[in-house]
Design an enzyme around this catalytic site. Structure first.
Site, mmCIF file in Angstrom:
data_model
loop_
_atom_site.group_PDB
_atom_site.id
_atom_site.type_symbol
_atom_site.label_atom_id
_atom_site.label_comp_id
_atom_site.label_asym_id
_atom_site.label_seq_id
_atom_site.Cartn_x
_atom_site.Cartn_y
_atom_site.Cartn_z
ATOM 1 N N ASP A 21 3.907 35.442 -7.078
ATOM 2 C CA ASP A 21 3.123 36.607 -6.662
ATOM 3 C C ASP A 21 2.532 37.281 -7.889
ATOM 4 O O ASP A 21 3.209 37.367 -8.925
ATOM 5 C CB ASP A 21 4.025 37.608 -5.928
ATOM 6 N N HIS B 31 -5.884 40.099 -9.216
ATOM 7 C CA HIS B 31 -4.682 40.633 -8.559
ATOM 8 C C HIS B 31 -3.605 39.574 -8.380
ATOM 9 O O HIS B 31 -2.462 39.904 -8.092
ATOM 10 C CB HIS B 31 -5.064 41.228 -7.199
HETATM 11 O O1 F6P Z 1 -3.810 40.340 -3.413
HETATM 12 C C1 F6P Z 1 -4.445 39.181 -3.060
HETATM 13 C C2 F6P Z 1 -5.310 39.339 -1.843
HETATM 14 O O2 F6P Z 1 -6.111 38.238 -1.632
HETATM 15 C C3 F6P Z 1 -6.226 40.514 -1.934
HETATM 16 O O3 F6P Z 1 -7.429 40.167 -2.502
HETATM 17 C C4 F6P Z 1 -6.309 40.937 -0.513
HETATM 18 O O4 F6P Z 1 -6.423 42.301 -0.388
HETATM 19 C C5 F6P Z 1 -5.009 40.493 0.110
HETATM 20 O O5 F6P Z 1 -4.532 39.458 -0.684
HETATM 21 C C6 F6P Z 1 -5.204 40.146 1.550
HETATM 22 O O6 F6P Z 1 -5.894 38.949 1.669
HETATM 23 P P1 F6P Z 1 -7.179 38.770 2.579
HETATM 24 O O7 F6P Z 1 -8.218 39.696 2.041
HETATM 25 O O8 F6P Z 1 -7.512 37.336 2.455
HETATM 26 O O9 F6P Z 1 -6.755 39.168 3.960
#
Ligand code: F6P
Length: 470
Positions: free
Chosen positions: A364, A155
């Site tokens: 991003d 992602h």
């Molecule tokens: O999109 C990147 C990401 O790390 C996702 O894996 C995740 O849903 C989002 O950012 C939020 O991050 P975290 O799971 O570390 O809160």
């Protein structure tokens, strides 16, 4: 038809409000369409052995969650995932802090995921692993005998080899990616960067003319699958929410001022310090706007145990305070800066109410807020999206006002252009972007990836392997 098994660190449980971030929203929409299993960390840490996964079934989706040991979780999530891979993949070497114990914990947590998932797998499953927390998972599942197709979708951005090889274990990471059958990236840039790593490690011959990658006896399809949004659902949420009490309270409080909105997890990659300074530039350069615009920045706290996140939070509090201290009036606050989250539908209502959407990350993978902003607009009187050209979304949304997020003066000018843009131009830009969003929505993202996984299953090599078990 295979059963879809999605695996991710963060999962969105039906009994809880949606987890922040695009990943959880994307996987949930995908699984709601296809049904299947979603396996991931349940959000809890424990002192001893985590035990068997907890199971919840809702609307055709089985949610299986595991707990993780406290110490291991800290090293895997705060440490290796978010102090090594995250900054490195976003080209922020300054924020990177490598520690080989944390690399071991990352491996161990992936092994825990693999061993807890294994008994839940069925012979017809297609396994789809998400994001940088779980890169070794396919290798570990293969070591445990799994022969089913396994795909991986990243992602976030993938760094070019010149950046990637800063990581002591970069070769293992690239090897691990070749344990998948399909490896998906958000943009062509990310795919090219992956190719640069493959070429460096295995030689240019490893990349075949049809784009497939051949390493040893494995063939991997690496391709671009830009994640989309559920356009109809966002529109519906936005239209309903605009009349809700919470959104009305916000719009009433504007007393006729134009609204500019930003919605981001509080993360240094989102470019919020630069964004605040661009806004300050804008107020200095175009003083006619003093008292006529309100900028609301919603920035829910995230990864609060990681040092770089503590620091960025302090910097932002100071920056917002500086701008408000300098420009505010007794009846006007230039920036409303909120460290809290709102339900997704409410956010869509806020976005619909905005004349300008400010999405200026320094780097991003995609940025789904940019896409949601466009989808949430009223097509007869749409707001204008200002978008960083360093966000993956810029590859598709090139009718936004594209900016370099570091160029705070240019971003200030873009705010002025957005506020003064004629209706006909706003409509035209919006309509062009809506076509892109509708063509590549969340359903087509899921379909394309799952089809790619199913094709793997049908290839000669897979058909032979499939006969051997799970
Ligand atoms: O999109 C990147 C990401 O790390 C996702 O894996 C995740 O849903 C989002 O950012 C939020 O991050 P975290 O799971 O570390 O809160």
């Amino acid at each position: 038809m295979s059963r879809l098994v999605c695996v991710s660190n963060r999962i969105s449980l039906p009994r809880k409000s949606a987890a922040p971030g695009g990943l959880a929203v994307g996987i949930l929409s995908a699984l709601k369409r296809t049904g299947g299993l979603w396996f991931g960390w349940g959000g809890e840490t424990v002192e001893n052995d985590p035990g068997d996964p907890d199971i919840h079934i809702r609307d055709g989706v089985t949610y299986a969650t595991v707990d993780l040991r406290q110490r291991e979780f800290e090293q895997y999530y705060n440490g290796y995932a978010n102090e090594v891979l995250w900054p490195l993949f976003h080209y922020f070497l300054k924020g990177m802090r490598y520690n080989s114990d944390e690399r071991d914990a990352y491996e161990n947590v992936n092994r825990t995921f693999a061993s807890k998932l294994l008994p839940m797998l069925e012979p017809r499953d297609a396994i789809w692993v998400h994001d940088y927390h779980l890169i070794p998972l396919a290798r570990l599942l293969r070591e445990m005998g799994v022969k089913r197709p396994i795909g991986f979708f990243l992602h976030i951005p993938f760094p070019n080899i010149e950046m990637l090889r800063v990581l002591p274990s970069y070769a293992e990471l690239l090897h691990d990616l070749t344990s998948y059958d399909v490896v998906g990236f958000q943009t062509e840039n990310d795919l090219r960067a992956f190719h640069s790593g493959i070429e460096h490690l295995f030689g240019a011959d490893a990349i075949k003319p049809d784009g497939r990658i051949r390493v040893g006896n494995r063939t991997v399809r690496a391709d671009v699958f830009p994640i989309g949004v559920d356009v109809a659902a966002v529109q519906e949420e936005a239209i309903t929410a605009i009349n809700s009490d919470v959104v009305k309270r916000m719009t009433d409080s504007l007393v006729g001022r134009s609204l500019m909105m930003g919605v981001d997890r509080l993360d240094y990659s989102k470019g919020l310090v630069e964004r605040f300074s661009a806004y300050q530039n804008f107020l200095e350069t175009y003083p006619d706007n003093l008292g006529r615009i309100t900028y609301i920045q919603i920035a829910p706290l995230s990864r609060t145990d990681v040092r770089a996140y503590v620091e960025i939070r302090q910097s932002l509090e100071q920056a917002a305070g500086r701008t408000n201290g300098r420009f505010a009036d007794t009846d006007w606050t230039p920036i409303r800066y909120l460290n809290r989250n709102f339900p997704h539908a409410t956010l869509m209502g806020f976005l619909r109410a905005a004349k300008v959407g400010l999405v200026t990350p320094l780097r991003d993978g995609m940025n789904l807020v940019a896409k949601e902003f466009v989808a949430a607009q009223d097509p007869t009187d749409p707001g204008v999206l200002i978008l960083s050209n360093l966000a993956g979304a810029a590859c598709e949304l090139n009718s936004a006002l594209l900016v370099n997020p570091y160029d705070t003066r240019a971003v200030g000018h873009a705010i002025q252009s957005a506020l003064s843009m004629p209706l006909a131009e706003r409509r035209e830009r919006h309509a062009t972007m809506m076509q892109v969003l509708s063509r590549n929505d969340i359903a087509s993202w899921t379909r394309r990836f799952v089809d790619a996984l199913d094709q793997t299953q049908n290839s000669d090599a897979r058909v032979r392997a499939v006969g051997n078990g799970n």
